[in-house]
Structures are given as structure tokens and as C-alpha cells.
Write a protein that holds these residues in place. Structure first.
Motif, short mmCIF file in Angstrom:
data_model
loop_
_atom_site.label_atom_id
_atom_site.label_comp_id
_atom_site.label_asym_id
_atom_site.label_seq_id
_atom_site.Cartn_x
_atom_site.Cartn_y
_atom_site.Cartn_z
N MET A 1 16.95 -8.10 -5.02
CA MET A 1 15.80 -7.66 -5.61
C MET A 1 14.60 -8.26 -5.36
SD MET A 1 15.03 -4.61 -6.65
CE MET A 1 13.86 -3.94 -8.11
N ARG A 2 14.67 -9.61 -5.69
CA ARG A 2 13.69 -10.47 -5.57
C ARG A 2 13.20 -10.80 -4.01
NH1 ARG A 2 13.37 -16.67 -7.70
NH2 ARG A 2 11.19 -17.19 -6.61
N ALA A 3 13.82 -10.73 -3.17
CA ALA A 3 13.80 -10.98 -1.76
C ALA A 3 13.17 -9.48 -1.36
CB ALA A 3 15.11 -11.24 -0.93
N LEU A 4 13.50 -8.35 -1.77
CA LEU A 4 12.90 -6.99 -1.62
C LEU A 4 11.47 -6.94 -1.90
CD1 LEU A 4 13.27 -4.31 -0.24
CD2 LEU A 4 13.70 -3.55 -2.55
N VAL A 5 11.22 -7.65 -2.99
CA VAL A 5 9.99 -7.73 -3.51
C VAL A 5 8.79 -8.41 -2.91
CG1 VAL A 5 8.38 -8.01 -5.53
CG2 VAL A 5 10.58 -6.73 -5.97
N GLU A 6 9.52 -9.78 -2.62
CA GLU A 6 8.73 -10.49 -1.90
C GLU A 6 8.45 -10.24 -0.50
OE1 GLU A 6 10.82 -14.33 -1.86
OE2 GLU A 6 10.40 -14.92 -4.26
N ARG A 7 9.23 -9.66 0.09
CA ARG A 7 9.22 -8.94 1.66
C ARG A 7 8.19 -7.87 1.51
NH1 ARG A 7 14.20 -6.76 4.36
NH2 ARG A 7 13.10 -4.64 4.61
N GLY A 8 8.08 -7.01 0.57
CA GLY A 8 6.99 -5.73 0.41
C GLY A 8 5.70 -6.64 0.18
N LEU A 9 5.39 -7.63 -0.62
CA LEU A 9 4.43 -8.31 -1.12
C LEU A 9 3.70 -9.12 0.40
CD1 LEU A 9 4.91 -9.85 -4.25
CD2 LEU A 9 3.47 -8.11 -4.03
N ARG A 10 4.64 -9.62 1.12
CA ARG A 10 4.27 -10.24 2.36
C ARG A 10 3.64 -9.11 3.11
NH1 ARG A 10 9.11 -13.45 1.61
NH2 ARG A 10 8.37 -15.43 0.88
N ARG A 11 4.07 -8.25 3.28
CA ARG A 11 3.77 -7.07 4.34
C ARG A 11 2.37 -6.61 3.89
NH1 ARG A 11 7.53 -2.16 5.72
NH2 ARG A 11 8.46 -3.80 7.26
N VAL A 12 2.46 -6.25 2.45
CA VAL A 12 0.86 -5.70 2.09
C VAL A 12 -0.17 -6.75 2.21
CG1 VAL A 12 -0.37 -5.03 0.12
CG2 VAL A 12 2.03 -4.19 0.44
N LEU A 13 0.14 -7.88 1.94
CA LEU A 13 -0.79 -9.15 2.35
C LEU A 13 -1.11 -9.23 3.76
CD1 LEU A 13 0.23 -11.89 -0.25
CD2 LEU A 13 -1.79 -10.31 -0.41
N ALA A 14 -0.14 -9.31 4.54
CA ALA A 14 -0.48 -9.28 5.99
C ALA A 14 -1.37 -8.15 6.64
CB ALA A 14 0.82 -9.28 6.65
N GLU A 15 -1.05 -6.92 5.95
CA GLU A 15 -1.86 -5.74 6.27
C GLU A 15 -3.34 -5.63 6.01
OE1 GLU A 15 0.80 -2.56 5.19
OE2 GLU A 15 2.30 -2.86 6.63
N THR A 16 -3.53 -6.36 4.61
CA THR A 16 -4.77 -6.50 4.07
C THR A 16 -5.91 -6.93 4.85
OG1 THR A 16 -3.65 -6.15 1.99
CG2 THR A 16 -6.04 -6.71 1.79
N LYS A 17 -7.07 -6.22 5.13
CA LYS A 17 -7.85 -6.85 5.79
C LYS A 17 -8.83 -7.91 4.89
CE LYS A 17 -8.85 -3.16 9.06
NZ LYS A 17 -9.45 -2.36 9.54
N PRO A 18 -9.21 -9.22 5.26
CA PRO A 18 -10.04 -10.13 4.29
C PRO A 18 -11.12 -9.31 4.01
CG PRO A 18 -9.85 -11.35 6.63
CD PRO A 18 -8.89 -9.78 6.50
N GLY A 19 -11.68 -9.70 2.96
CA GLY A 19 -12.96 -8.94 2.56
C GLY A 19 -14.01 -9.96 2.71
N ALA A 20 -15.23 -9.73 2.05
CA ALA A 20 -16.44 -10.64 2.31
C ALA A 20 -16.08 -11.84 1.56
CB ALA A 20 -17.60 -9.86 1.76
N PRO A 21 -16.48 -13.08 1.78
CA PRO A 21 -16.48 -14.15 0.88
C PRO A 21 -17.13 -13.99 -0.25
CG PRO A 21 -17.86 -14.70 2.74
CD PRO A 21 -17.21 -13.44 2.92
#
Length: 56
Positions: A1-21
Motif C-alpha cells: 500500500m505504501r509503495a502505491l501511495v508513494e508512486r501516486g504522489l511522485r506522479r502527481v508531483l511530476a505532473e504539477t507545473k511549478p508556480g510563481a516563486p
């Protein structure tokens, strides 16, 4: 379960565009410093005064 959650979080973070500083806005004000009766007061005293005013 932990690996699944971590993989999902990594995917979401990778897809998220960085905002303004983050930029902290200036919040200074004009004045002559503390009032004479609290000019030499400790931080504890200043905090107590601020809290007392916010609670009343």
C-alpha cells in the motif's frame, strides 16, 4: 500500500507545473517605534499585551 501511495504522489508531483516563486510582501509601517511605557519591555511582556488586546 505504501509503495502505491508513494508512486501516486511522485506522479502527481511530476505532473504539477511549478508556480510563481513565493514573494513576501512588505509590511512595514511608519512610526516612531514603541510607546514610551513599553520601550524597554521584554518580549514576554509585549506578547502578553498583544494577546490581551486581541482577546478583549
Amino acid at each position: 500500500m505504501r509503495a502505491l501511495v508513494e508512486r501516486g504522489l511522485r506522479r502527481v508531483l511530476a505532473e504539477t507545473k511549478p508556480g510563481a516563486p513565493f514573494k513576501l510582501r512588505r509590511t512595514s509601517f511608519k512610526g516612531k517605534g514603541l510607546q514610551a511605557d513599553v520601550r524597554g519591555a521584554s518580549w514576554v511582556r509585549l506578547r502578553d499585551l498583544a494577546l490581551a488586546r486581541s482577546l478583549s
